[in-house]
Design an enzyme around this catalytic site. Structure first.
Site, PDB file in Angstrom:
ATOM      1  N   THR A 366      -5.126 -26.796   0.218  1.00  0.00           N
ATOM      2  CA  THR A 366      -5.680 -28.002   0.583  1.00  0.00           C
ATOM      3  C   THR A 366      -6.031 -27.785   1.891  1.00  0.00           C
ATOM      4  O   THR A 366      -5.123 -27.548   3.146  1.00  0.00           O
ATOM      5  CB  THR A 366      -5.113 -28.613   0.205  1.00  0.00           C
ATOM      6  OG1 THR A 366      -4.430 -28.810  -1.285  1.00  0.00           O
ATOM      7  CG2 THR A 366      -4.876 -30.487   0.315  1.00  0.00           C
ATOM      8  N   SER A 437      -2.620 -35.576  -8.928  1.00  0.00           N
ATOM      9  CA  SER A 437      -2.427 -34.997  -7.617  1.00  0.00           C
ATOM     10  C   SER A 437      -1.201 -35.004  -6.216  1.00  0.00           C
ATOM     11  O   SER A 437      -0.611 -35.613  -6.728  1.00  0.00           O
ATOM     12  CB  SER A 437      -3.733 -35.106  -6.772  1.00  0.00           C
ATOM     13  OG  SER A 437      -4.075 -34.664  -5.302  1.00  0.00           O
TER      14      SER A 437
HETATM   15  N1  GLY Z   1      -5.061 -29.947  -5.851  1.00  0.00           N
HETATM   16  C1  GLY Z   1      -3.905 -30.368  -4.664  1.00  0.00           C
HETATM   17  C2  GLY Z   1      -3.655 -31.480  -4.755  1.00  0.00           C
HETATM   18  O1  GLY Z   1      -4.698 -32.068  -5.566  1.00  0.00           O
HETATM   19  O2  GLY Z   1      -2.790 -31.855  -4.669  1.00  0.00           O
END
Ligand code: GLY
Length: 555
Positions: A366, A437
């Site tokens: 991310t 998330s």
């Molecule tokens: N895929 C990482 C998040 O959304 O926290």
């Protein structure tokens, strides 16, 4: 007694020896009109270019986001999703352009098919990135859309020099990619590009040009949509044209909470970020952590405990249709007061595991960028493919990396995990829903004026990092850069482990934390943050984390 004094002297000496190193890692810039902090110099250049051409901060952010889809395909692509907090004169809005579960998916999809939610086509959620950027343009944009794609098209067409991070993200992984990905991201003999070498993405240029001409249309219903569907299908996934056509972004109210004299705005569900940050902030206030000595054992202990307590109900969170009763349970003053009363300042308290709990494994990838200008406008945007290069599936015709966001759902409901626990029901796979998330784009105000904006990379560690930076910058008097570089801990309730950063906690500190009952695990680093602020003298400041690659700049 003498033993205790010796221990304190040792800790003090350590702190004196190491603290001066943190400012020495300075990565900050100060500017007057606009400031940017993010993972790449190309992003910073694109933002500046568009701003210089007369674009506003939102135009500039869109241009920057598209450059990341070219230069950072391990974190960001046209096939990813994300969240943003955006502030203009009319206030702060949260934008959710996270991926959705395809219509063919049901809660037992992975159990029945035995397909992986982490790799290949079945891992791919319906991407929201392009719809998200278009939504920002429609609501806030001033320049023509087509201008915003120019920096990204140039980078994809002419190529750009790859960095050490590129090599680390690709080395030894060529076989994980489908053929199309292998051809784009590796030399013809399968070796990775080395730092200093150029990468061009000719197929991606075509996709970007189509988006430049037709905005999101062909991505969700047309040539690009066909490419996505075909590639996903060839890799055993189930995204249909209807799924793409039906994709919608969501404009949400940010999750807002007071932290001392500050008003903090962060991401609401389907992110757990805002809720956990708010819980932790309230517990910090209650336990008066800001009266503790910076980097003292008591402070580290309390931070660990507060994070653990704040994360505990994460397993009950999800893309809830009626979140109100849950929010009351998680955030009401009464429930947090009761919770805070259970935190001991000296000893780890093992709260029982909540019903329906699974310690969910999340990826640590991310990325994030923050932008602020001297008009009080802000963009705080977190983007993710989930894992490194997402599903490792790259579309055949346009070279678009596809996410593996389906792995953020609880994909095996009802199945006991390694601890014999059952997974959380609110985050099960449901067609059209978003997975839970941890992404936490955040903006802070004081008396209506922007103070700072930040966010981070790194799964659940994002939340712990954002919290610690807020605390150190807003309450402990560290400057922005020092607050970003300061050592961090992470605790997410399960596993019952306090994560600490390598080489930043002396053995004596760890042994004293162990004495208080902490099980310690060492990690290379805990997330990477990108923060901007407006200082009291009006200057804008940007800082990025020395834990990884990044850039800060402005005008
Ligand atoms: N895929 C990482 C998040 O959304 O926290």
């Amino acid at each position: 007694m003498i033993k205790t004094i010796i221990i304190y002297i040792k800790v003090l000496l350590y702190c004196l020896a190491f603290l001066p190193l943190f400012p020495a890692l300075a990565q900050s810039v100060q500017t007057q009109k606009i400031v940017i902090s993010g993972p790449s110099t190309h992003l910073v250049s694109a933002v500046k270019e568009i701003y210089r051409e007369g674009g506003n901060i939102f135009d500039a952010a869109i241009a920057g986001a598209f450059t990341l889809s070219v230069t950072h395909p391990y974190f960001v692509s046209l096939g990813c999703g994300g969240f943003a907090l955006l502030k203009n004169r009319s206030g702060i809005k949260a934008l959710d352009f996270r991926e959705t579960a395809p219509s063919k998916m049901t809660e037992d999809f992975y159990v029945k098919t035995k397909l992986s939610p982490r790799d290949l086509g079945a891992a791919v959620g319906v991407p929201g990135f392009v719809a998200g950027q278009w939504a920002i343009h429609q609501k806030y944009g001033s320049l023509p859309w087509s201008r915003l794609l120019n920096p990204a098209i140039k980078l994809a067409g002419s190529g750009f020099i790859v960095s050490g991070q590129w090599l680390r993200r690709t080395q030894g992984l060529s076989k994980k990619f489908n053929l199309s990905g292998r051809r784009i991201f590796f030399h013809s003999d399968g070796t990775p590009y080395l730092p200093g070498q150029f990468v061009r993405q000719d197929k991606l240029v075509e996709a970007l040009r189509l988006i430049q001409r037709k905005n999101k249309t062909l991505f969700y219903n047309g040539l690009i949509a066909q490419d996505i569907i075909k590639t996903v299908k060839a890799n055993k996934g189930v995204i249909s044209l209807e799924d793409l056509k039906n994709y919608r972004v969501r404009w949400l109210q940010p999750l807002k909470f007071k932290f001392g004299a500050y008003q903090v705005f962060s991401m609401p569900l389907p992110s757990s970020g805002g809720i956990i940050l708010a819980r932790a902030a309230k517990l910090m206030e209650q336990k008066k952590i800001n009266q503790m000595t910076l980097y003292s054992i008591s402070e580290w202990h309390l931070l660990g405990e507060i994070l653990s307590f704040a994360f505990r109900p994460r397993s009950q969170m999800g893309d809830l249709s009626s979140p109100a009763p849950y929010l009351e349970k998680w955030l009401s003053r009464r429930s947090l007061k009761k919770l805070g009363a259970q935190i001991s300042l000296n000893k780890v308290k093992k709260l029982p595991v909540l019903k329906d709990t699974l310690p969910h494994r999340e990826s640590n990838e991310t990325t994030h960028f923050s932008i602020m200008n001297n008009k009080g406008e802000v963009v705080s945007m977190t983007l993710t493919l989930n894992g490194n290069f997402g599903s490792f599936v790259v579309t055949d015709k346009y070279g678009i990396v596809l996410n593996n966001q389906m792995d953020d759902f609880n994909t095996y409901p009802g199945k006991p995990n390694q601890f014999g626990l059952i997974q959380g029901a609110n985050n099960k796979v449901r067609a059209g829903f978003r997975p839970l998330s941890s992404m936490s784009p955040t903006i802070v105000e004081k008396q209506g004026k922007v103070v700072m904006a930040l966010g981070a990379t790194g799964g659940p560690m994002i939340i712990s990092s954002v919290l610690q930076i807020l605390y150190r910058y807003l309450f402990k008097g560290l400057n922005l850069d020092a607050a970003v570089q300061a050592p961090r801990v992470h605790h997410q309730f399960l596993p019952r482990v306090l994560f600490v950063e390598k080489n930043r906690f002396p053995p004596i500190v760890l042994s004293l934390l162990r004495k208080r009952g902490h099980k310690i695990k060492v990690r290379d680093s805990i997330a990477k943050a990108y923060a901007v602020s407006q200082k009291k003298d009006g200057l804008l400041e940007g800082a990025f984390d020395a834990r990884g690659e990044g850039a800060a700049g402005g005008l």
